[in-house]
Motif scaffolding. Structure first.
Motif, PDB file in Angstrom:
ATOM      1  N   ALA A 121      26.262  34.779  38.231  1.00 57.28           N
ATOM      2  CA  ALA A 121      24.913  34.369  37.849  1.00 57.28           C
ATOM      3  C   ALA A 121      24.667  32.931  38.289  1.00 57.28           C
ATOM      4  N   GLN A 122      23.584  32.723  39.024  1.00 56.64           N
ATOM      5  CA  GLN A 122      23.212  31.396  39.539  1.00 56.64           C
ATOM      6  C   GLN A 122      24.328  30.790  40.394  1.00 56.64           C
ATOM      7  N   ALA A 123      25.034  31.647  41.118  1.00 58.80           N
ATOM      8  CA  ALA A 123      26.092  31.195  42.024  1.00 58.80           C
ATOM      9  C   ALA A 123      26.164  32.174  43.187  1.00 58.80           C
ATOM     10  N   THR A 124      26.744  31.743  44.290  1.00 59.75           N
ATOM     11  CA  THR A 124      26.890  32.636  45.444  1.00 59.75           C
ATOM     12  C   THR A 124      28.177  33.443  45.316  1.00 59.75           C
ATOM     13  N   ASP A 125      28.195  34.616  45.951  1.00 55.73           N
ATOM     14  CA  ASP A 125      29.406  35.432  45.944  1.00 55.73           C
ATOM     15  C   ASP A 125      30.570  34.679  46.578  1.00 55.73           C
ATOM     16  N   ALA A 126      30.296  33.957  47.669  1.00 58.46           N
ATOM     17  CA  ALA A 126      31.354  33.214  48.351  1.00 58.46           C
ATOM     18  C   ALA A 126      31.940  32.151  47.433  1.00 58.46           C
ATOM     19  N   GLY A 127      31.088  31.472  46.695  1.00 59.68           N
ATOM     20  CA  GLY A 127      31.568  30.453  45.773  1.00 59.68           C
ATOM     21  C   GLY A 127      32.391  31.043  44.643  1.00 59.68           C
ATOM     22  N   VAL A 128      31.961  32.185  44.126  1.00 58.93           N
ATOM     23  CA  VAL A 128      32.724  32.859  43.067  1.00 58.93           C
ATOM     24  C   VAL A 128      34.081  33.310  43.605  1.00 58.93           C
ATOM     25  N   ASN A 129      34.102  33.863  44.807  1.00 58.85           N
ATOM     26  CA  ASN A 129      35.363  34.329  45.386  1.00 58.85           C
ATOM     27  C   ASN A 129      36.367  33.191  45.548  1.00 58.85           C
ATOM     28  N   ARG A 130      35.897  32.037  45.975  1.00 55.04           N
ATOM     29  CA  ARG A 130      36.809  30.894  46.124  1.00 55.04           C
ATOM     30  C   ARG A 130      37.428  30.505  44.793  1.00 55.04           C
ATOM     31  N   ALA A 131      36.642  30.601  43.740  1.00 54.45           N
ATOM     32  CA  ALA A 131      37.133  30.200  42.419  1.00 54.45           C
ATOM     33  C   ALA A 131      38.034  31.245  41.775  1.00 54.45           C
ATOM     34  N   THR A 132      37.758  32.519  42.036  1.00 45.99           N
ATOM     35  CA  THR A 132      38.481  33.567  41.307  1.00 45.99           C
ATOM     36  C   THR A 132      39.763  34.043  41.988  1.00 45.99           C
ATOM     37  N   ARG A 133      39.975  33.685  43.243  1.00 46.06           N
ATOM     38  CA  ARG A 133      41.203  34.163  43.902  1.00 46.06           C
ATOM     39  C   ARG A 133      42.446  33.719  43.145  1.00 46.06           C
ATOM     40  N   ASP A 134      42.513  32.442  42.820  1.00 44.44           N
ATOM     41  CA  ASP A 134      43.670  31.948  42.074  1.00 44.44           C
ATOM     42  C   ASP A 134      43.632  32.411  40.627  1.00 44.44           C
ATOM     43  N   LEU A 135      42.423  32.508  40.058  1.00 48.74           N
ATOM     44  CA  LEU A 135      42.302  32.950  38.666  1.00 48.74           C
ATOM     45  C   LEU A 135      42.814  34.374  38.500  1.00 48.74           C
ATOM     46  N   PHE A 136      42.369  35.276  39.353  1.00 51.88           N
ATOM     47  CA  PHE A 136      42.769  36.673  39.226  1.00 51.88           C
ATOM     48  C   PHE A 136      44.232  36.895  39.609  1.00 51.88           C
ATOM     49  N   ALA A 137      44.804  35.966  40.365  1.00 57.19           N
ATOM     50  CA  ALA A 137      46.226  36.086  40.704  1.00 57.19           C
ATOM     51  C   ALA A 137      47.104  35.917  39.470  1.00 57.19           C
ATOM     52  N   VAL A 138      46.605  35.184  38.473  1.00 60.35           N
ATOM     53  CA  VAL A 138      47.402  34.956  37.255  1.00 60.35           C
ATOM     54  C   VAL A 138      46.830  35.662  36.035  1.00 60.35           C
ATOM     55  N   ALA A 139      45.576  36.140  36.131  1.00 59.66           N
ATOM     56  CA  ALA A 139      44.962  36.773  34.961  1.00 59.66           C
ATOM     57  C   ALA A 139      44.053  37.906  35.416  1.00 59.66           C
ATOM     58  N   ASP A 140      44.625  39.086  35.607  1.00 56.15           N
ATOM     59  CA  ASP A 140      43.841  40.238  36.068  1.00 56.15           C
ATOM     60  C   ASP A 140      43.652  41.282  34.976  1.00 56.15           C
ATOM     61  N   THR A 141      43.969  40.926  33.725  1.00 55.36           N
ATOM     62  CA  THR A 141      43.722  41.800  32.583  1.00 55.36           C
ATOM     63  C   THR A 141      43.163  40.949  31.445  1.00 55.36           C
ATOM     64  N   PRO A 142      42.490  41.576  30.473  1.00 52.52           N
ATOM     65  CA  PRO A 142      41.976  40.792  29.343  1.00 52.52           C
ATOM     66  C   PRO A 142      43.097  40.070  28.587  1.00 52.52           C
ATOM     67  N   GLU A 143      44.232  40.722  28.456  1.00 50.24           N
ATOM     68  CA  GLU A 143      45.342  40.115  27.732  1.00 50.24           C
ATOM     69  C   GLU A 143      45.840  38.852  28.436  1.00 50.24           C
ATOM     70  N   LYS A 144      45.964  38.910  29.744  1.00 52.77           N
ATOM     71  CA  LYS A 144      46.418  37.745  30.508  1.00 52.77           C
ATOM     72  C   LYS A 144      45.374  36.629  30.483  1.00 52.77           C
ATOM     73  N   MET A 145      44.095  37.010  30.478  1.00 56.31           N
ATOM     74  CA  MET A 145      43.043  36.002  30.440  1.00 56.31           C
ATOM     75  C   MET A 145      43.070  35.270  29.105  1.00 56.31           C
ATOM     76  N   LEU A 146      43.285  36.000  28.024  1.00 50.11           N
ATOM     77  CA  LEU A 146      43.384  35.359  26.713  1.00 50.11           C
ATOM     78  C   LEU A 146      44.591  34.433  26.648  1.00 50.11           C
ATOM     79  N   ALA A 147      45.700  34.867  27.232  1.00 54.42           N
ATOM     80  CA  ALA A 147      46.902  34.022  27.239  1.00 54.42           C
ATOM     81  C   ALA A 147      46.679  32.757  28.064  1.00 54.42           C
ATOM     82  N   LEU A 148      45.868  32.855  29.097  1.00 51.44           N
ATOM     83  CA  LEU A 148      45.570  31.693  29.930  1.00 51.44           C
ATOM     84  C   LEU A 148      44.796  30.648  29.143  1.00 51.44           C
ATOM     85  N   GLY A 149      43.835  31.092  28.353  1.00 55.84           N
ATOM     86  CA  GLY A 149      43.081  30.183  27.505  1.00 55.84           C
ATOM     87  C   GLY A 149      41.848  29.609  28.179  1.00 55.84           C
ATOM     88  N   GLU A 150      40.898  29.192  27.349  1.00 62.16           N
ATOM     89  CA  GLU A 150      39.608  28.720  27.858  1.00 62.16           C
ATOM     90  C   GLU A 150      39.733  27.484  28.743  1.00 62.16           C
TER      91      GLU A 150
END
Length: 257
Positions: free
Chosen positions: A66-95
């Protein structure tokens, strides 16, 4: 015998409110079918441009877009999803750490809160699984109707039209699916798109709006439907057809929709 007239408290007659009529669009059914047939030839297997590895990462990616480009989101989420690709892992990562990963995206602080809240709700109420209904999806923090429709289509193969800025613009500019709100444009597209083409129509329209029928100025010289287009903003000299095309791939009337 005259029909009874309803009255208000002042004992004055009250006229019945007529439902709003749907805008009449200047295309025949055959022309609409031909537009989507050409899209299907141009991009037989269109793909969304947001990177994801499963339904959960898709929900997160679309919410972040939302209010961002797909390319910009992809750059940000590549590393994020590498360590947190499930809800449980995302919660463990923390806000805080989620916020660090997505800080290059607009509204990243609020989006980080939503990603954590979304993950918590998935774990607590849905067993860590992304629900398959729009009604349940829109209960997730940061997920609206558009995001839910994208997930239904891309993750679960359910034909939908997710109205983003590109599709909203096309619906009104091309006069194919006019509407004052995204919901109106969505409903209008769902009424006119032949069922044969409905599954991929969402991506065809987004890609056409992103790369050809652009916001500032449509690139009509590169448009594969320029001869069919009845937009008042068309920049080519190709006239729109004045007479209906022969019926193609649909039955029924050739009259205007």
């Amino acid at each position: 015998m005259d029909k009874p007239t309803s009255k208000n408290k002042s004992n004055k007659p009250v006229r019945a409110v007529r439902p709003l009529r749907r805008p009449r669009i200047p295309y025949t059914r055959a022309e609409i079918a031909e537009i989507f047939r050409r899209f299907s030839v141009q991009r037989p297997e269109p793909k969304g441009e947001l990177e994801h590895v499963n339904p959960f990462t898709l929900v997160v990616a679309v919410a972040l877009s939302a209010q961002a480009t797909d390319a910009g989101v992809n750059r940000a989420t590549r590393d994020l999803f590498a360590v947190a690709d499930t809800p449980e892992k995302m919660l463990a990562l923390g806000e805080d750490r989620v916020r660090e990963h997505i800080k290059t995206i607009g509204l990243f602080r609020n989006k980080a809160k939503n990603v954590i809240a979304l993950s918590r709700k998935l774990v607590d109420e849905f067993g860590g699984q992304v629900p398959r209904s729009r009604e349940e999806l829109v209960t997730l923090p940061g997920v609206g109707r558009k995001t839910a429709n994208v997930v239904l289509s891309m993750a679960f193969g359910i034909p939908t039209i997710a109205v983003d800025t590109h599709i909203f613009r096309l619906g009104n500019r091309l006069r194919l699916a006019p509407g004052k709100t995204p919901d109106e444009v969505e409903a209008a597209f769902l009424r006119i798109i032949p069922e044969t083409y409905l599954f991929h129509a969402h991506h065809w329209l987004i890609l056409h709006g992103r790369y050809v029928c652009k916001a500032r100025k449509p690139d009509c010289e590169r448009c594969i439907i320029a001869d069919l287009c009845k937009s008042k903003e068309k920049t080519t000299d190709i006239p729109a057809p004045l007479t209906p095309l022969p019926p193609q791939e649909i039955g029924g009337s050739q009259g205007a929709v």
